[in-house]
Design a protein around this motif. Structure first.
Motif, mmCIF file in Angstrom:
data_model
loop_
_atom_site.group_PDB
_atom_site.id
_atom_site.type_symbol
_atom_site.label_atom_id
_atom_site.label_comp_id
_atom_site.label_asym_id
_atom_site.label_seq_id
_atom_site.Cartn_x
_atom_site.Cartn_y
_atom_site.Cartn_z
ATOM 1 N N CYS A 202 38.477 37.772 41.616
ATOM 2 C CA CYS A 202 39.446 37.930 42.710
ATOM 3 C C CYS A 202 39.921 39.362 42.871
ATOM 4 O O CYS A 202 40.636 39.657 43.811
ATOM 5 N N ASP A 203 39.468 40.272 42.023
ATOM 6 C CA ASP A 203 39.990 41.645 42.111
ATOM 7 C C ASP A 203 38.848 42.647 41.943
ATOM 8 O O ASP A 203 38.063 42.876 42.856
ATOM 9 N N GLY A 204 38.728 43.200 40.733
ATOM 10 C CA GLY A 204 37.790 44.306 40.525
ATOM 11 C C GLY A 204 36.356 44.020 40.958
ATOM 12 O O GLY A 204 35.690 44.891 41.528
ATOM 13 N N ALA B 206 47.233 36.984 37.201
ATOM 14 C CA ALA B 206 48.257 38.000 37.480
ATOM 15 C C ALA B 206 47.857 38.852 38.690
ATOM 16 O O ALA B 206 48.705 39.255 39.486
ATOM 17 N N GLU B 207 46.560 39.111 38.850
ATOM 18 C CA GLU B 207 46.127 39.935 39.995
ATOM 19 C C GLU B 207 46.284 39.166 41.303
ATOM 20 O O GLU B 207 46.519 39.760 42.359
ATOM 21 N N ALA B 208 46.153 37.833 41.230
ATOM 22 C CA ALA B 208 46.382 37.024 42.433
ATOM 23 C C ALA B 208 47.868 37.048 42.795
ATOM 24 O O ALA B 208 48.226 37.153 43.973
ATOM 25 N N GLY C 14 52.556 47.406 40.016
ATOM 26 C CA GLY C 14 52.763 47.036 38.608
ATOM 27 C C GLY C 14 51.809 47.708 37.635
ATOM 28 O O GLY C 14 51.871 47.470 36.426
ATOM 29 N N HIS C 15 50.929 48.559 38.159
ATOM 30 C CA HIS C 15 49.852 49.079 37.321
ATOM 31 C C HIS C 15 50.182 50.350 36.558
ATOM 32 O O HIS C 15 49.500 50.665 35.599
ATOM 33 N N TRP C 16 51.203 51.107 37.011
ATOM 34 C CA TRP C 16 51.440 52.359 36.263
ATOM 35 C C TRP C 16 51.817 52.011 34.822
ATOM 36 O O TRP C 16 51.307 52.602 33.871
ATOM 37 N N ARG D 11 45.639 41.962 27.389
ATOM 38 C CA ARG D 11 44.613 41.913 28.426
ATOM 39 C C ARG D 11 45.132 42.673 29.659
ATOM 40 O O ARG D 11 46.352 42.751 29.881
ATOM 41 N N HIS D 12 44.218 43.171 30.478
ATOM 42 C CA HIS D 12 44.631 43.941 31.660
ATOM 43 C C HIS D 12 45.624 43.129 32.508
ATOM 44 O O HIS D 12 46.699 43.617 32.872
ATOM 45 N N GLY D 13 45.278 41.882 32.781
ATOM 46 C CA GLY D 13 46.142 41.054 33.629
ATOM 47 C C GLY D 13 47.492 40.773 32.977
ATOM 48 O O GLY D 13 48.518 40.686 33.667
ATOM 49 N N ALA E 261 49.050 42.831 30.969
ATOM 50 C CA ALA E 261 49.807 44.079 31.132
ATOM 51 C C ALA E 261 50.303 44.201 32.573
ATOM 52 O O ALA E 261 51.413 44.685 32.819
ATOM 53 N N VAL E 262 49.510 43.738 33.514
ATOM 54 C CA VAL E 262 49.926 43.779 34.926
ATOM 55 C C VAL E 262 51.129 42.853 35.144
ATOM 56 O O VAL E 262 52.077 43.193 35.872
ATOM 57 N N ALA E 263 51.122 41.690 34.483
ATOM 58 C CA ALA E 263 52.258 40.769 34.612
ATOM 59 C C ALA E 263 53.540 41.454 34.145
ATOM 60 O O ALA E 263 54.571 41.422 34.827
HETATM 61 ZN ZN LIG Z 1 44.405 45.452 37.938
#
Ligand SMILES: [Zn+2]
Ligand SMILES: NC(=O)c1ccc[n+]([C@@H]2O[C@H](COP(=O)([O-])OP(=O)(O)OC[C@H]3O[C@@H](n4cnc5c(N)ncnc54)[C@H](O)[C@@H]3O)[C@@H](O)[C@H]2O)c1
Length: 394
Positions: free
Chosen positions: A159-161, A207-209, A272-274, A288-290, A292-294
Motif C-alpha cells: 500500500c505504500d513503498g 500505519a501507512e494506511a 510522521g516520518h521525521w 519496524r518502519h510502520g 516508528a511511523v505510528a
Molecule cells: Zn513510510
C-alpha cells in the motif's frame, strides 16, 4: 543583488518532458500458472516476443513459503511464450539487512552481468519493501536502468513503498542515503503473498494506511476505525480493502500532487516520518518502519494539538485507532530522562537535510486535512514526547 540572466544569444534553452505510467494490479494468486497477471505485466507492450527475466526473491518470504521458488519457476515455464528465465532466482536477505550491505548490490550487479541482462530485460522482484528498495536500486542503475516489475509481499509495500517511484539503500549511517526515482514497469499486488506475513509486520504496514487516510481521505480513516479489531487480526476482507484504498490514494498523490520526484520540500506522504526515521535508527531497526511511523504520527499529532492546530478530539481518535490496531506508541528514546531525546530532535535537522532547503513538516489540522509548517519548536516536541512517555504509564 539579483542574478543577471545570460545574454539571449549565449543561451540555448534545452527542454523536454518524459511521461510515466505503470499499471498496478490487485489480484489473488498471481503465481498460479493459470493467472495471466504477471506475464501481462512483463510483456504487455510487446506480447510477441520472449522477455528475458531475472528474479530476485526476499529470503524471509522464501523461508515462510517454501514452495515459492518452485511455484515461480513453474509459472515462468507455463508462460514460456513470453517469459525467458535468464538465471536461477536469487535470494536477498529480507528486511533492512539488504539495504545496509553494499556488497550485496555489488554481487547482484555481477549476477546481472553474468546473466547478460540488457536494457530490454526485466527484473522481477518479489518481497518486502526493503528488498524492493535494494533490488530496485540495483536494477535502476544497471545499464542506467532496466525494467522492474514488483510483487510486494508485505502490507506496507503493497500500500505504500512498493507502488511508488522510489528506490534506496542506506549508507554512512543514514537511511535511504543512496537511491533513485525509478517508476516500476508494473506492480502486481497479490493478496496471497501476504498470507504468511507475521501479524506484527501486517500491523506495522497498516500505519501507512492510517497515514494516507490522515492526510488525504477521512473516509479511509473512518473505514479503518470501523474495522480496527478485524484488521488487527489481519482478517482478509478488510485487509484487502485497506491495501487497495491506501495504495490508490498513494498513487493518486504521486500523480496528482504536482511533485512526483520530490523536487520541492513539501512531503505530505512523509507525515510522521521525521521522527520515525530517527526512531528506527535509534532502535537499531528493532522498531519496524510502520511502528516508528505510528509513534511519529502520534508525536506530531500531539505537537499540533499543543500548537493549537489540531482539535483534541482528532488527536484522541488517532491515538485510539493506532492502539486498537495493535501498534506501539512509545519508545525509550522519547523519554526526557534519556540522552536519546536530544538525538531524536537531531532527526529534524536530518529531515531538513534530506529534503534540501527549508524544513517542511506536515502537521494535521483535522482527520484528512493538513498543513506544512517550516519550524518546529524543540520544547514543544519535548512536551509532546513527554505525553507519549506518560500515557504509557496510565
Ligand atoms: Zn513510510
Ligand atoms: N521506496 C519507498 O518509497 C519506501 C516507502 C516506505 C518504506 N520503504 C522501505 O521499506 C522497508 C520496510 O519494508 P516492509 O515493511 O515491507 O518490511 P521488510 O521489507 O523490512 O520485511 C520485513 C520482514 O518480513 C519478511 N517478509 C516479507 N514478506 C513476507 C511474507 N509474505 N511472509 C513472511 N515474511 C515476509 C522479510 O524477509 C523481512 O524479514 C524500509 O526499508 C523502508 O525504508 C520504502
Amino acid at each position: 543583488m539579483p542574478l543577471a540572466s545570460p545574454p539571449e544569444q549565449a543561451l540555448y534553452q534545452q527542454r523536454f518532458s518524459v511521461s510515466y505510467g505503470y499499471p498496478v494490479l490487485f489480484c489473488s494468486g498471481a503465481l498460479e500458472p493459470s493467472s495471466e497477471s504477471l506475464a501481462w505485466a512483463v510483456a504487455r507492450a510487446e506480447p510477441d516476443r520472449r522477455h528475458p527475466v531475472f528474479l530476485v526473491i526476499d529470503q524471509g518470504l522464501a523461508d515462510a513459503q517454501e514452495d515459492l521458488e518452485a511455484r515461480v519457476l513453474a509459472y515462468v515455464k507455463a508462460h514460456a511464450s513470453v517469459l525467458e528465465l535468464r538465471a536461477d532466482p536469487e535470494l536477498l536477505p529480507g528486511g533492512e539487512a539488504c539495504k545496509h550491505d553494499p556488497r550485496l548490490l555489488e554481487w547482484l550487479a555481477r549476477r546481472f552481468v553474468e546473466s547478460k541482462l540488457d536494457r530490454h530485460a526485466t527484473v522481477i522482484v518479489i518481497g518486502g519493501g526493503a528488498v524492493l528498495d535494494a533490488a530496485g536500486y540495483a536494477a535502476s542503475t544497471f545499464h542506467r536502468g532496466v525494467r522492474t516489475v514488483r510483487l510486494p509481499s508485505t502490507v506496507l509495500a503493497q500500500c505504500d513503498g512498493g507502488v511508488g517511484v522510489k528506490t534506496g539503500v542506506n549508507g554512512h549511517g543514514a537511511k535511504n542515503l543512496f537511491g533513485t526515482f525509478a517508476p516500476p514497469y508494473a506492480v502486481v499486488n497479490d493478496e496471497l503473498l501476504l498470507s504468511t506475513l507475521p501479524l506484527r509486520e501486517s500491523r506495522a504496514g497498516m500505519a501507512e494506511a492510517v497515514k494516507v487516510g490522515l492526510i488525504r481521505d477521512a473516509t479511509l480513516f473512518d473505514f479503518l476505525e470501523q474495522h480496527a479489531e478485524a484488521l488487527s487480526r489481519a482478517d482478509r476482507e478488510p485487509l484487502r480493502e485497506l491495501v487497495r484504498r491506501a495504495a490508490t490514494l498513494h498513487l493518486a498523490h504521486i500523480a496528482g500532487g504536482g511533485d512526483p520526484f520530490e523536487t520541492g520540500s513539501a512531503r505530505p506522504l512523509d507525515y510522521g516520518h521525521w521522527a520515525a526515521h530517527k526512531l528506527e535508527m535509534l532502535s537499531g531497526h528493532e522498531l519496524r518502519h510502520g511502528e516508528a511511523v505510528a509513534i511519529g504520527m502520534l508525536l506530531d499529532a500531539r505537537y499540533a494539538e499543543l500548537a493549537g492546530l489540531l482539535p483534541t478530539a482528532a488527536r484522541a481518535r488517532l491515538e485510539a485507532l493506532l492502539e486498537r490496531l495493535g501498534l506501539p506508541l512509545y519508545h525509550p528514546a522519547l523519554d526526557a530522562s534519556s540522552s536519546e531525546l536530544g538525538l531524536l530532535l537531531e532527526g529534524l535537522d536530518e529531515f531538513r537535510e534530506h529534503l534540501g532547503g527549508d524544513l517542511s513538516v506536515t502537521l494535521l489540522t483535522d482527520i484528512g486535512r493538513s498543513v506544512e509548517v517550516h519550524e518546529m519548536d524543540a520544547a514543544r516536541v519535548a512536551e509532546a514526547a513527554r505525553y507519549l512517555t506518560e500515557r504509557r504509564g496510565r
